[in-house]
Scaffold this motif. Structure first.
Motif, mmCIF file in Angstrom:
data_model
loop_
_atom_site.group_PDB
_atom_site.id
_atom_site.type_symbol
_atom_site.label_atom_id
_atom_site.label_comp_id
_atom_site.label_asym_id
_atom_site.label_seq_id
_atom_site.Cartn_x
_atom_site.Cartn_y
_atom_site.Cartn_z
ATOM 1 N N LYS A 2 0.826 -1.205 0.000
ATOM 2 C CA LYS A 2 0.000 0.000 0.000
ATOM 3 C C LYS A 2 0.863 1.259 0.000
ATOM 4 N N GLU A 3 1.945 1.224 0.778
ATOM 5 C CA GLU A 3 2.843 2.381 0.849
ATOM 6 C C GLU A 3 3.533 2.633 -0.485
ATOM 7 N N VAL A 4 3.880 1.566 -1.188
ATOM 8 C CA VAL A 4 4.536 1.705 -2.498
ATOM 9 C C VAL A 4 3.587 2.371 -3.485
ATOM 10 N N VAL A 5 2.345 1.901 -3.524
ATOM 11 C CA VAL A 5 1.358 2.484 -4.432
ATOM 12 C C VAL A 5 1.113 3.942 -4.082
ATOM 13 N N GLN A 6 0.967 4.234 -2.793
ATOM 14 C CA GLN A 6 0.750 5.615 -2.364
ATOM 15 C C GLN A 6 1.917 6.507 -2.779
ATOM 16 N N PHE A 7 3.147 6.007 -2.596
ATOM 17 C CA PHE A 7 4.329 6.772 -2.972
ATOM 18 C C PHE A 7 4.333 7.065 -4.473
ATOM 19 N N LEU A 8 3.993 6.062 -5.277
ATOM 20 C CA LEU A 8 3.968 6.261 -6.726
ATOM 21 C C LEU A 8 2.854 7.213 -7.147
ATOM 22 N N LEU A 9 1.738 7.176 -6.455
ATOM 23 C CA LEU A 9 0.666 8.130 -6.751
ATOM 24 C C LEU A 9 1.098 9.560 -6.448
ATOM 25 N N GLU A 10 1.900 9.723 -5.405
ATOM 26 C CA GLU A 10 2.395 11.044 -5.027
ATOM 27 C C GLU A 10 3.562 11.499 -5.904
ATOM 28 N N ASN A 11 4.204 10.547 -6.601
ATOM 29 C CA ASN A 11 5.362 10.840 -7.452
ATOM 30 C C ASN A 11 5.165 10.197 -8.823
ATOM 31 N N PRO A 12 4.233 10.705 -9.611
ATOM 32 C CA PRO A 12 3.890 10.063 -10.880
ATOM 33 C C PRO A 12 5.042 9.997 -11.885
ATOM 34 N N ASP A 13 6.033 10.858 -11.750
ATOM 35 C CA ASP A 13 7.174 10.808 -12.657
ATOM 36 C C ASP A 13 7.972 9.514 -12.481
ATOM 37 N N LEU A 14 7.895 8.928 -11.300
ATOM 38 C CA LEU A 14 8.618 7.683 -11.042
ATOM 39 C C LEU A 14 7.955 6.475 -11.698
ATOM 40 N N VAL A 15 6.666 6.555 -11.964
ATOM 41 C CA VAL A 15 5.957 5.435 -12.589
ATOM 42 C C VAL A 15 6.591 5.107 -13.935
ATOM 43 N N GLU A 16 6.857 6.102 -14.721
ATOM 44 C CA GLU A 16 7.470 5.888 -16.039
ATOM 45 C C GLU A 16 8.882 5.326 -15.894
ATOM 46 N N LYS A 17 9.612 5.783 -14.892
ATOM 47 C CA LYS A 17 10.962 5.275 -14.676
ATOM 48 C C LYS A 17 10.943 3.815 -14.246
ATOM 49 N N VAL A 18 9.984 3.446 -13.434
ATOM 50 C CA VAL A 18 9.843 2.041 -13.039
ATOM 51 C C VAL A 18 9.468 1.217 -14.261
ATOM 52 N N LYS A 19 8.572 1.748 -15.053
ATOM 53 C CA LYS A 19 8.119 1.066 -16.270
ATOM 54 C C LYS A 19 9.288 0.832 -17.229
ATOM 55 N N ASN A 20 10.186 1.808 -17.333
ATOM 56 C CA ASN A 20 11.344 1.701 -18.235
ATOM 57 C C ASN A 20 12.485 0.892 -17.635
ATOM 58 N N GLY A 21 12.414 0.611 -16.348
ATOM 59 C CA GLY A 21 13.457 -0.168 -15.699
ATOM 60 C C GLY A 21 14.626 0.647 -15.188
#
Length: 54
Positions: A2-21
């Motif tokens: 839950k904390e990971v999802v919340q963190f990614l929601l608060e930092n949407p720029d990181l979602v793309e970086k995670v997606k790209n590896g």
């Protein structure tokens, strides 16, 4: 998790970086990370088209 999802929601720029590896989620398996990214990506897609259903 839950904390990971919340963190990614608060930092949407990181979602793309995670997606790209270029960024990894420590303590989260690859399959869990893929599921999180999939859900967050679908959330973005739905929020962009939600005006249709109003």
């Amino acid at each position: 998790m839950k904390e990971v999802v919340q963190f990614l929601l608060e930092n949407p720029d990181l979602v793309e970086k995670v997606k790209n590896g270029t960024v990894t989620l420590i303590g989260v398996s690859k399959s869990e990370a893929e599921a999180i990214i999939s859900v967050l990506h679908n959330k973005e897609s739905l929020s962009g088209s939600s005006h249709y259903w109003r």
